[in-house]
Design a protein around this motif. Structure first.
Motif, short mmCIF file in Angstrom:
data_model
loop_
_atom_site.label_atom_id
_atom_site.label_comp_id
_atom_site.label_asym_id
_atom_site.label_seq_id
_atom_site.Cartn_x
_atom_site.Cartn_y
_atom_site.Cartn_z
N ILE A 267 20.18 50.64 98.86
CA ILE A 267 20.91 49.75 97.96
C ILE A 267 22.04 50.55 97.31
N PRO A 268 23.29 50.04 97.30
CA PRO A 268 24.39 50.80 96.71
C PRO A 268 24.27 50.86 95.18
N ARG A 269 23.88 52.02 94.66
CA ARG A 269 23.70 52.18 93.22
C ARG A 269 23.49 53.67 92.95
N ASN A 270 24.06 54.17 91.88
CA ASN A 270 23.81 55.56 91.52
C ASN A 270 22.84 55.68 90.35
N ARG A 271 22.34 54.54 89.89
CA ARG A 271 21.42 54.52 88.77
C ARG A 271 20.16 53.74 89.15
N ILE A 272 19.02 54.34 88.90
CA ILE A 272 17.75 53.67 89.17
C ILE A 272 17.57 52.54 88.16
N PRO A 273 17.21 51.32 88.59
CA PRO A 273 17.09 50.20 87.65
C PRO A 273 16.01 50.44 86.60
N ASP A 274 16.17 49.78 85.46
CA ASP A 274 15.29 50.01 84.32
C ASP A 274 13.85 49.60 84.59
N TRP A 275 13.65 48.65 85.51
CA TRP A 275 12.27 48.21 85.75
C TRP A 275 11.45 49.27 86.48
N ILE A 276 12.14 50.25 87.08
CA ILE A 276 11.43 51.45 87.54
C ILE A 276 11.30 52.34 86.32
N ARG A 277 10.23 52.21 85.59
CA ARG A 277 10.16 52.73 84.22
C ARG A 277 9.97 54.23 84.17
N TYR A 278 9.54 54.84 85.26
CA TYR A 278 9.20 56.25 85.22
C TYR A 278 10.08 56.97 86.23
N GLN A 279 11.13 57.63 85.74
CA GLN A 279 12.13 58.23 86.61
C GLN A 279 12.58 59.57 86.05
N ILE A 280 13.04 60.43 86.95
CA ILE A 280 13.35 61.80 86.58
C ILE A 280 14.37 62.38 87.55
N SER A 281 15.09 63.41 87.15
CA SER A 281 16.01 64.10 88.05
C SER A 281 15.23 64.93 89.06
N GLY A 282 15.81 65.12 90.24
CA GLY A 282 15.16 65.90 91.27
C GLY A 282 14.42 65.03 92.28
N SER A 283 13.54 65.65 93.03
CA SER A 283 12.89 64.97 94.16
C SER A 283 11.37 64.95 94.05
N LYS A 284 10.82 65.38 92.89
CA LYS A 284 9.37 65.44 92.77
C LYS A 284 8.96 65.08 91.37
N VAL A 285 7.90 64.28 91.22
CA VAL A 285 7.50 63.79 89.91
C VAL A 285 5.99 63.68 89.83
N LYS A 286 5.44 63.92 88.66
CA LYS A 286 4.01 63.85 88.43
C LYS A 286 3.74 63.05 87.17
N ALA A 287 2.66 62.26 87.17
CA ALA A 287 2.40 61.41 86.00
C ALA A 287 0.92 61.16 85.83
N GLU A 288 0.55 60.79 84.62
CA GLU A 288 -0.82 60.36 84.33
C GLU A 288 -0.87 58.84 84.43
N LEU A 289 -1.83 58.33 85.19
CA LEU A 289 -1.96 56.88 85.36
C LEU A 289 -2.62 56.27 84.13
N PRO A 290 -2.19 55.06 83.73
CA PRO A 290 -2.79 54.42 82.55
C PRO A 290 -4.20 53.94 82.85
N PRO A 291 -5.01 53.73 81.85
CA PRO A 291 -6.37 53.22 82.05
C PRO A 291 -6.35 51.85 82.73
N ASN A 292 -7.32 51.62 83.58
CA ASN A 292 -7.49 50.32 84.26
C ASN A 292 -6.26 49.89 85.04
N TRP A 293 -5.55 50.86 85.59
CA TRP A 293 -4.31 50.53 86.31
C TRP A 293 -4.58 49.80 87.62
N PHE A 294 -5.71 50.09 88.24
CA PHE A 294 -6.01 49.48 89.56
C PHE A 294 -6.94 48.29 89.35
N ASN A 295 -6.34 47.09 89.33
CA ASN A 295 -7.13 45.88 89.15
C ASN A 295 -6.70 44.84 90.18
#
Length: 438
Positions: A267-295
């Motif tokens: 998609i032509p865009r240089n900015r990740i849309p806001d609904w992708i709430r967890y974003q960072i510079s670079g090519s690798k990212v790590k995060a803690e999943l929220p409780p009860n995320w898999f339902n």
């Protein structure tokens, strides 16, 4: 061999044969109006035609059994996108009274069709393929055309096309819909009714501003260089996620599963849309999943990165994401390795987002996972690894529940080394470990 057998049907009169391939024979039959009801197929390569050929109602009047009419240019512009103007020139003159017998027609391919729309009585009930590349079409047809057998439409490079047709009468389109290089601003909402459509090509539609809800059966969406396209909304993305059943495919080992990514698109865009709430510079990212995320409402991980693959001609890319999920005590884990081979047939003009949809389906103990790590790679077969500028991940649910999981903390990692092309996780014997391969 086959063409010679057909030629032997009538050595002196090409119009008495069942099929015509050679432009000399086609020219002879149409100019002298000797085409008969024996003709079932005409295949005219415009690159071999040196003088203008007239398509008139009289010339086609006796072809009551015509099934295949293909007027094409073998000098395919996808091999040289810099030069498209000469492909618009057509040495076929369609007369104002040009009309066909539609009863048997299965394939209609008219390169450079010169009228603004199809005839008002256009109603080929048996039509399977409709191709009008480089045409002067402004509106394909008015209102609703019920063409239940139509499976493929190609209107590429029809630069005067300002309005796409109502698709509610052609809901069996199941292969490809090519609308690239055109001038329309929106797509009709009825495109969501194409429940069997596999490929939607919209590349270089410079005025296209928004996408409606799209059919979930799509596995390829081409929107490269659609520079007026607004942010790719989460609603559109959710509509593209398939409603697959939770199927487990047993391979050699019960810990291994195999499936396919729901979507991968640029998609032509240089900015990740806001609904992708967890974003960072670079090519690798790590995060803690929220409780009860898999339902029961969880649909997929949305994975995204920003890059700018620069090349001169068409290119094959491999977009790869490696996802590693673990439990809090590291007693359980699983991996998802998802990658798509992407053929881009147009030169990218700016940064583009690459968006994956990765459903989990049935993975045992998913709810026990508390951490996620995602790494991305983009590799060109010609130039090797391509820089990834920014990346992100999002949990996608089939309601507004993703709003409740918006506080997921992120940790930045350094980009992967350029010489590394695959991220591997060692599977230790005795661990409760699942690996998914997409």
């Amino acid at each position: 061999m086959g063409r010679e057998i057909v030629r032997q049907q009538s050595l002196q009169e090409p119009g008495e044969r069942s099929r015509l391939w050679f432009h000399e024979d086609i020219y002879d039959a149409l100019k002298r109006n000797t085409a008969s009801d024996k003709i079932e197929g005409i295949f005219l390569n415009l690159s071999h035609l040196e003088e203008t050929l007239n398509f008139t109602a009289q010339a086609f009047s006796r072809m009551s059994k015509l099934r295949l009419l293909k007027v094409y240019n073998s000098e395919d512009t996808s091999r040289n996108f810099k030069d498209t103007s000469n492909k618009e020139k057509c040495r076929v003159n369609f007369s104002m009274d040009f009309i066909l017998c539609y009863d048997c027609l299965r394939c209609l391919h008219l390169h450079g069709y010169s009228f603004k729309s199809l005839p008002s009585d256009f109603n080929p009930k048996n039509l399977v393929e409709l191709s009008l590349p480089y045409s002067h079409i402004q509106q394909l047809w008015k209102g609703i055309k019920v063409l239940e057998k139509l499976k493929f439409i190609d209107l590429n490079h029809s630069k005067y096309l300002i309005e796409t047709p109502d698709f509610s009468g052609v809901t069996n389109l199941r292969r490809r819909l090519y609308l690239g290089w055109n001038d329309f601003v929106t797509l009709p909402s009825t495109i969501s009714q194409l429940s069997n459509l596999q490929v939607l090509a919209l590349e270089n539609c410079k005025r296209l501003q928004a996408l409606p809800v799209l059919p979930s059966c799509l596995f390829k969406l081409d929107v490269e260089n659609c520079t007026s396209l607004k942010d790719f909304s989460s609603k559109v993305f959710k509509s593209l996620l398939p409603t697959w059943g939770l199927e487990k495919r047993k391979l050699k080992d019960d810990h291994y599963y195999r499936s396919f990514p729901a979507l991968c698109t640029f998609i032509p865009r240089n900015r990740i849309p806001d609904w992708i709430r967890y974003q960072i510079s670079g090519s690798k990212v790590k995060a803690e999943l929220p409780p009860n995320w898999f339902n029961s409402n969880f649909q997929a991980f949305a994975l995204i990165f920003v890059s700018f693959p620069q090349f001169i001609s068409c290119i094959m890319l491999k977009a790869h994401a490696s996802v590693h999920c673990t439990s809090s005590d590291n007693s359980s884990s699983f991996d998802i390795s998802t990658g798509n081979l992407i053929f881009i047939k147009t030169k990218l003009e700016s940064d583009h987002l690459c968006l994956f949809g990765v459903p989990l389906r049935m993975i045992i103990h998913c709810s026990q996972m508390t951490h996620i790590k995602v790494s991305f790679k983009l590799i060109s077969w010609d130039v090797g690894p391509i820089e990834i500028k920014r990346c992100g991940v999002c949990l996608v649910y089939n309601n507004n529940e993703d709003e409740n999981h918006s506080n997921l903390p992120m940790i930045q990692f350094n980009p992967l080394p350029n010489e590394s092309t695959v991220v591997l996780e060692e599977i230790h014997e005795g661990e409760n470990h699942w690996k998914w391969v997409f």
